[in-house]
Design a protein around this motif. Structure first.
Motif, short mmCIF file in Angstrom:
data_model
loop_
_atom_site.label_atom_id
_atom_site.label_comp_id
_atom_site.label_asym_id
_atom_site.label_seq_id
_atom_site.Cartn_x
_atom_site.Cartn_y
_atom_site.Cartn_z
N ASP B 136 0.75 19.69 -26.01
CA ASP B 136 -0.24 18.92 -25.27
C ASP B 136 0.34 17.65 -24.67
N ARG B 137 1.21 17.01 -25.47
CA ARG B 137 1.79 15.73 -25.06
C ARG B 137 2.63 15.91 -23.78
N VAL B 138 3.42 16.97 -23.75
CA VAL B 138 4.28 17.23 -22.59
C VAL B 138 3.43 17.56 -21.37
N ARG B 139 2.41 18.38 -21.61
CA ARG B 139 1.55 18.76 -20.50
C ARG B 139 0.89 17.56 -19.85
N ARG B 140 0.48 16.61 -20.72
CA ARG B 140 -0.20 15.43 -20.18
C ARG B 140 0.72 14.57 -19.32
N VAL B 141 2.04 14.70 -19.53
CA VAL B 141 2.98 13.96 -18.70
C VAL B 141 3.29 14.73 -17.41
N ILE B 142 3.50 16.04 -17.55
CA ILE B 142 3.98 16.82 -16.42
C ILE B 142 2.91 17.06 -15.37
N LYS B 143 1.68 17.31 -15.82
CA LYS B 143 0.62 17.62 -14.84
C LYS B 143 0.41 16.51 -13.82
N PRO B 144 0.28 15.24 -14.24
CA PRO B 144 0.11 14.19 -13.24
C PRO B 144 1.29 14.09 -12.28
N ILE B 145 2.52 14.37 -12.78
CA ILE B 145 3.67 14.30 -11.88
C ILE B 145 3.55 15.37 -10.80
N LEU B 146 3.12 16.58 -11.21
CA LEU B 146 2.92 17.64 -10.22
C LEU B 146 1.82 17.25 -9.24
N GLU B 147 0.80 16.53 -9.75
CA GLU B 147 -0.27 16.09 -8.85
C GLU B 147 0.25 15.12 -7.81
#
Lengths: 291, 328
Positions: B136-147
């Motif tokens: 979850d922690r990684v996803r929360r970082v990567i998703k905004p970067i993709l956004e």
């Protein structure tokens, strides 16, 4: 009995190795996007940072790269956004409130809903053609900021509607029921209870939509925003240029120095967008409550 | 009631006379009769006003279709529709004028094809990583970067194609021109990665946990669960994300205007310059084409082609994702 177990063990270790390998493959694919983003930012910074100074921000565009500045485009962008924001806000949030709070589930509501998701998929240049035909020629607004603002408002309307709908949906029914129980009417409930609670979400969606509008180029080229404007607009009916169009103009010039000017312009544009995105995230985090 | 009121009247010397002089019920009544009319009008007017707002989106759609259709009909009054659909030369701005739209369609399709070769594997792999592997922690970082990647203006991507990607490609293909379909397509592909990734991830996250756990219980590895269970289960949603992303690639304008060139080329050779439907419309509106001339009407015919193409793809995508949703 021991043979199948041996086999299973061997294939299992193979499958596990594959599994570990796949983790690396998927991780590196995911990092492609991040690497590209960093490369893009570094590329723009290396090209543009040397040309980014106070003169660049306060000069009008010029035929000579050394004197070229972004002032008229910057003010054009500010003008356009201040006109686009209220139009898009009223129409978009109004539509969302109607769909979420008032509309009955019938074919007409479904039709509006399908229509909005279709509009979101229409290429932006087609909105440009609409703006050119309807606002510039049809309503006789000319190549003005107002015509541009109307076009942009229609372009970002679907984004605002969907974001506002999500925000309204996240407000639990209990809040509405409490208001009704105290004798509130429907509109009183919406205006005093639902909207204030949903406002952070709605604002976040609006800011993101506006930041999209700031970056859009094609529709404004269509409605005929100029590429060489040596004045700041003083009324909504003035001609104008915006930052992406000014940057496009610089990119298309043959002289190499204009590439660096374009990069400097991009830095300003990206700085503006990042500020808006940061504001949206701040709003979302500050006012996000769990019901 | 009357006796109460007379009692209260007797107390009229009291400083907060107004509050005491009415019971709560009477206060409500009084308030109501004061604001009743305005309130009733508001309750009636507001939904109507909101309905007008909502109907506007339909008007916009009809406006788009009407303007495109009307001027396209004018265009086909002067150019045969058969030449438009089957012609392989597009030279409306020069003499002799030719109005075959196929080179523009080929340009758009070529760019979209290169874009999907870049975006689909990377986007799908990112989606699998985000939904099946990442904590979850990684996803929360990567998703905004993709956004953020999705929020970069296309003009910036165009600059990136011209200033970084093309020079880089020239290392491998020395005789590559400054304007070519390849670098435009690659950069359009990068632009649509976040779209493929986030829509596919949504589809995969919607697959119920119980199906995954069933597979794990049978001894499947994470990779096997991802590829043999989750991806097939979310397949129509994933395909919908591909179709939507390709439709976005066809409608993309500024990257191809800047990096693909302005040569209506009936070719599928990626190193050659091409012109797309969108780039042609920009080219015409940048020039000083006289209003009402045949060149002017070409933008409506090309715009219509673009609209129909993307509209059909969007419909297919929404049909696919609806089908996927019904499964659970």
């Amino acid at each position: 009995m021991s043979l199948p177990r041996e086999q299973l063990k061997r294939t299992l270790s193979g499958r596990k190795r594959f599994d570990r390998l796949s983790y690396l493959v998927f991780l590196s694919s995911t990092s492609v996007g991040i690497v590209v983003l960093c490369t893009l930012l570094i590329d723009v910074l290396i090209n543009g940072i040397g040309w980014l100074n106070w003169d660049f921000l306060t000069n009008y565009p010029s035929r000579r790269p050394a004197n070229a500045g972004i002032k008229s485009a910057f003010f054009g962008t500010i003008w356009m956004i201040t006109l686009t924001a209220p139009i898009a806000f009223v129409l978009g949030v109004g539509t969302a409130i109607y769909l979420e709070e008032y509309a009955k589930k019938n074919w007409f509501t479904r039709f509006i809903q399908v229509n909005i998701s279709n509009l979101a998929g229409v290429p932006s240049i087609v909105f440009g053609i609409l703006g050119l035909t309807l606002f510039v020629r049809g309503m006789g607004l000319g190549r003005s900021i107002l015509a541009g603002a109307f076009t942009m408002a229609l372009l970002i309307l679907p984004i605002i509607v969907v974001a506002s709908q999500e925000a309204l949906k996240s407000i639990p029914q209990e809040l509405r029921h409490a208001s009704y129980a105290l004798g509130g009417t429907k509109w009183q409930t919406i205006r005093r209870i639902v909207l204030p609670a949903a406002l952070p979400g709605i604002l976040t969606g609006n800011i993101l939509a506006l930041s999209r509008a700031i970056g859009e180029t094609a529709p404004l080229i269509m409605i005929g925003a100029l590429t060489f404007v040596a004045f700041t607009p003083s009324s909504p009916l003035d001609q104008f240029t915006v930052m992406p169009i000014q940057i496009f103009n610089w990119i298309s010039r043959p002289q190499e120095d204009f590439q660096y000017v374009a990069a400097a312009g991009i830095i300003v544009l990206l700085a503006m967008l990042l500020t808006m995105n940061a504001l949206a995230i701040y709003l979302r985090n500050k006012f996000q409550h769990k019901f | 009631m009357v006796s109460v009121r007379s009692e209260l009247k007797a107390m009229s010397h009291s400083p907060n006379k107004k509050v005491i002089s009415q019971s709560v019920r009477e206060q409500i009544k009084a308030n109501r009769s004061n604001s009743f009319k305005i309130g009733r009008v508001t309750e009636w007017v507001v939904p109507k006003l909101l309905l007008v707002c909502a109907s506007l989106s339909i008007l916009v759609t009809f406006g788009i279709i009407y303007t495109l259709l009307k001027e396209t009909v004018t265009f086909f009054g002067q150019v045969s529709i058969i030449e438009f659909v089957t012609g392989t030369q597009w030279t409306p701005l020069f003499q002799p004028q030719r109005f075959g739209v196929l080179p523009l369609v080929a340009g758009s399709v070529l760019v979209a094809l290169i874009a999907s070769i870049v975006a689909i594997p990377i986007g799908l792999a990112s989606a699998i990583f985000l939904s099946e592997y990442a904590p979850d922690r990684v996803r929360r970082v990567i998703k905004p970067i993709l956004e953020v990647l999705a929020g970069v203006p296309t003009i910036v991507y165009g600059f990136f194609a011209l200033s970084f990607v093309t020079p880089l490609l020239r290392v491998f293909i020395p005789d590559l021109g400054l304007f070519n379909a390849l670098s435009a397509g690659i950069v359009v592909g990068i632009m649509i990665i976040p779209m493929v990734a986030s829509l596919s991830e949504d589809a995969m996250t919607a697959v119920p946990r119980s199906i995954r756990e069933g597979a794990y219980a049978l001894g499947a590895t994470r990779l096997e669960v991802a590829l043999k269970v989750v991806v097939p289960a979310a397949f129509s949603g994933i395909i919908a994300s591909f179709v939507l992303a390709i439709s976005r690639a066809i409608g993309e304008t500024m990257i191809v205007t800047i990096a693909a060139g302005a040569m209506p080329n009936f070719t599928f050779n990626p190193v050659e310059p091409v012109q797309t439907l969108t780039a042609y419309i920009v080219q015409v509106s940048l020039g000083d084409t006289p209003f009402g001339s045949i060149e002017y009407y070409t933008i409506y015919a090309v715009g219509m082609t673009l609209f129909v193409l993307t509209f059909v793809m969007n419909m297919i995508a929404s049909w696919l994702s609806r089908r996927f949703k019904e499964d659970y």
